[in-house]
Design a protein around this motif. Structure first.
Motif, short mmCIF file in Angstrom:
data_model
loop_
_atom_site.label_atom_id
_atom_site.label_comp_id
_atom_site.label_asym_id
_atom_site.label_seq_id
_atom_site.Cartn_x
_atom_site.Cartn_y
_atom_site.Cartn_z
N PHE A 116 0.82 -1.21 0.00
CA PHE A 116 0.00 0.00 0.00
C PHE A 116 0.86 1.26 0.00
N ALA A 154 0.89 4.11 -2.83
CA ALA A 154 0.51 5.47 -2.48
C ALA A 154 1.58 6.47 -2.91
N LEU A 196 1.45 6.74 -6.76
CA LEU A 196 0.25 7.48 -7.17
C LEU A 196 0.40 8.97 -6.87
N SER A 213 -6.03 4.86 -8.95
CA SER A 213 -6.05 4.44 -7.54
C SER A 213 -6.76 3.10 -7.37
N MET A 240 -5.98 1.72 -3.47
CA MET A 240 -6.12 2.76 -2.46
C MET A 240 -7.35 2.55 -1.57
N THR A 241 -8.37 1.83 -2.09
CA THR A 241 -9.54 1.57 -1.24
C THR A 241 -9.18 0.74 -0.02
N GLY A 290 -6.64 1.17 1.74
CA GLY A 290 -6.09 2.09 2.73
C GLY A 290 -7.12 2.66 3.67
N GLN A 311 -14.16 -2.91 -5.33
CA GLN A 311 -12.96 -2.62 -6.11
C GLN A 311 -13.06 -3.18 -7.53
#
Length: 428
Positions: free
Chosen positions: A321, A325, A328, A361, A366-367, A369, A391
């Motif tokens: 993650f 991140a 991104l 994302s 990212m979901t 996270g 997702q």
């Protein structure tokens, strides 16, 4: 108490408290410590226990403290009450509370002015006043909430599986109709992530929807399979971020021989090695979640040993993650500093950039996270459950945006071969 064995249950009153209560030549003051069992009747129950389904006063035990005839509040040095108890289930939490006689019509439990220091077999309460104290035992998630979250997850996973299947069918159709799809790597990476996510959702539905009762070997296998596909999803999300880094950040000198083959060996092979290691340590089995009455409320084939869970799930996810991140964030910074965006040459350019980042994302996960926000309250748990279970829907929407119906666009295979091409996907 210095030099003596301290009892398991005890009360410590600060010296400053007695200094304030012994003016002049008085050398003594009346101290009362009352221990009550509130198991029967409706006294000291209050609305809080009725509203929090599954909550109770630990051991039905309450301790009252009073010194002299004064109503003591706002102490600079805190009163310390130590409660001893058995080790509690992992899904239950203890909170120091006191009985507030002015709360509501009959009084109720409150925690204002008290802090809780949790231990395995004892809990220390520190409060700035004297009254009746107790430990409130409540589930982290009550049974009704857990059932609702489970249904949301099951519904979201089912919907995601349908859209992930659409994504894979669309990829096969494009691969048969377009020659460039046979050689490009990015669509293959997207499909590998979609496949692992589809299989993860499938194993989740099987694991949650069926009883773990049976042979230990079958439960071990179910836990290992679910763990494997979970790690595959984490790995492929990290590989999506790596591919995005090569195409949008590094840009030059990004050729690797047998690129997708090497990614596949890592994406499917590394989780297998981790699962083999965890399985050899006998960490899989039946996970029992118990209520406040020490009765089993849920059984699941998963981890029996927490260190293995933290290392191979929490730690593994955190690495993937954080890498995604960072990549991104770098891509977002480059997109929003493009000359076409900063100059505002096209109407709605900023919104298109935002949609591009949201699409990317979904690929780097990212979901997932949102899990770090769940300690903030029940609403964040619902948000995480809903968005994370969908997702697959987000990936399908991004895949459609990239490859259909504009198959002949100048965008690269991932829409990110060059930074301006990443951004152009959202402009066409």
């Amino acid at each position: 108490m210095q030099g003596e064995d301290q009892p398991t249950d005890r009360v410590r009153l600060p010296k400053s408290l007695f200094g304030a209560l012994l003016p002049g030549n008085r050398s003594a003051v009346r101290l009362a410590i009352t221990v009550l069992n509130i198991g029967t009747g409706n006294v000291f129950k209050g609305p809080k226990l009725l509203q929090d389904n599954g909550s109770s006063v630990l051991n039905n035990r309450m301790v009252g403290l009073s010194v002299g005839q004064m109503h003591t509040t706002g102490l600079s040095e805190l009163v310390e009450i130590t409660f001893s108890h058995q080790r509690q289930p992992s899904n239950m939490i203890l909170t120091c509370v006191f009985w507030d006689v002015v709360k509501g019509s009959t009084g109720d439990w409150d925690s204002q002015g008290c802090s809780t220091e949790l231990g395995d077999e004892r809990t220390i309460c520190r409060c700035d006043h004297l009254t009746f104290f107790a430990l409130l035992l409540r589930p982290i998630l009550d049974q009704a909430t857990a059932q609702t979250l489970t249904r949301i997850s099951q519904a979201g996973c089912g919907v995601s599986m349908i859209f992930l299947a659409f994504t894979m069918v669309l990829y096969v159709a494009l691969r048969l109709s377009l020659q460039r799809f046979k050689s490009e790597d990015a669509p293959k990476i997207h499909i590998a992530l979609s496949s692992s996510l589809f299989l993860l959702n499938l194993t989740f539905l099987i694991n949650v929807g069926s009883s773990p009762q049976g042979s230990p070997a079958s439960c071990w296998a179910r836990a290992a399979i679910f763990h494997y596909f979970l790690l595959c999803v984490f790995t492929w999300m990290g590989l999506e971020a790596f591919h995005l880094y090569l195409l949008a950040i590094r840009v030059f000198n990004t050729y690797f021989g047998h690129y997708f083959l090497k990614l596949s060996l890592l994406g499917w092979g590394l989780p297998a090695l981790v699962v083999i290691g965890v399985g050899s340590s006998n960490s899989y089995g039946i996970l029992s979640i118990r209520n406040q009455e020490n009765r089993t409320s849920l059984e699941l084939c998963w981890f029996q040993k927490e260190p293995a869970l933290y290392a191979t799930v929490h730690g593994y996810f955190l690495v993937s993650f954080l890498f995604g991140a960072v990549v991104l964030a770098l891509v977002a910074w480059k997109i929003f500093t493009l000359p076409s965006v900063t100059a505002g040459k096209e109407q709605g350019q900023t919104w298109k950039s935002v949609f591009t980042i949201l699409g990317l994302s979904s690929l780097v996960g990212m979901t997932w996270g949102l899990a770090v926000l769940t300690p903030l309250g029940l609403s964040t748990i619902y948000i995480f459950t809903l968005f994370n279970s969908l997702q697959g829907v987000f990936i399908f929407c991004w895949f459609i945006t990239l490859y259909f119906p504009r198959q002949s666009t100048t965008a690269s295979s991932s829409g990110t071969a060059r930074l301006d091409q990443v951004h152009s996907v959202s402009q066409e």
